[in-house]
Design a protein around this motif. Structure first.
Motif: not given
Length: 92
Positions: A20-24, A71-72
């Motif tokens: 989640e940190g990488l994806i933001g 969701g992107a």
């Protein structure tokens, strides 16, 4: 090429937090995480490049199929696809 497919809901908390940190943004439990690692070399042989291109086409097909669940924004998915195509074509 190494690949990894995992249900987000099955990820251990530290791994999920890292992704989640990488994806933001937070991920939903009903999403799937697909990761592909490509090897690199200075000048891959033609057969190797063709195999990489075929592998990439399969990944693109999977990404487009799963786009509604990701969701992107579609623009971001297309940007990632373009970047990976350039990496295979030009060795970037």
């Amino acid at each position: 090429m190494d690949t990894f497919l995992q249900n987000v809901g099955d990820l251990p908390s530290p791994a999920r937090a890292a992704v989640e940190g990488l994806i933001g943004h937070p991920l939903r439990d009903d999403q799937q995480l697909y990761i592909a690692a490509f090897g690199s070399s200075a000048e891959p042989a033609s057969d190797s490049r063709n195999k990489s291109w075929d592998d990439l086409q399969l990944i693109i097909s999977d990404m487009r199929k799963n786009l509604p669940q990701s969701g992107a924004p579609s623009e971001r998915i297309e940007q990632v696809i373009d970047e990976e195509c350039d990496a295979v074509r030009y060795g970037n």
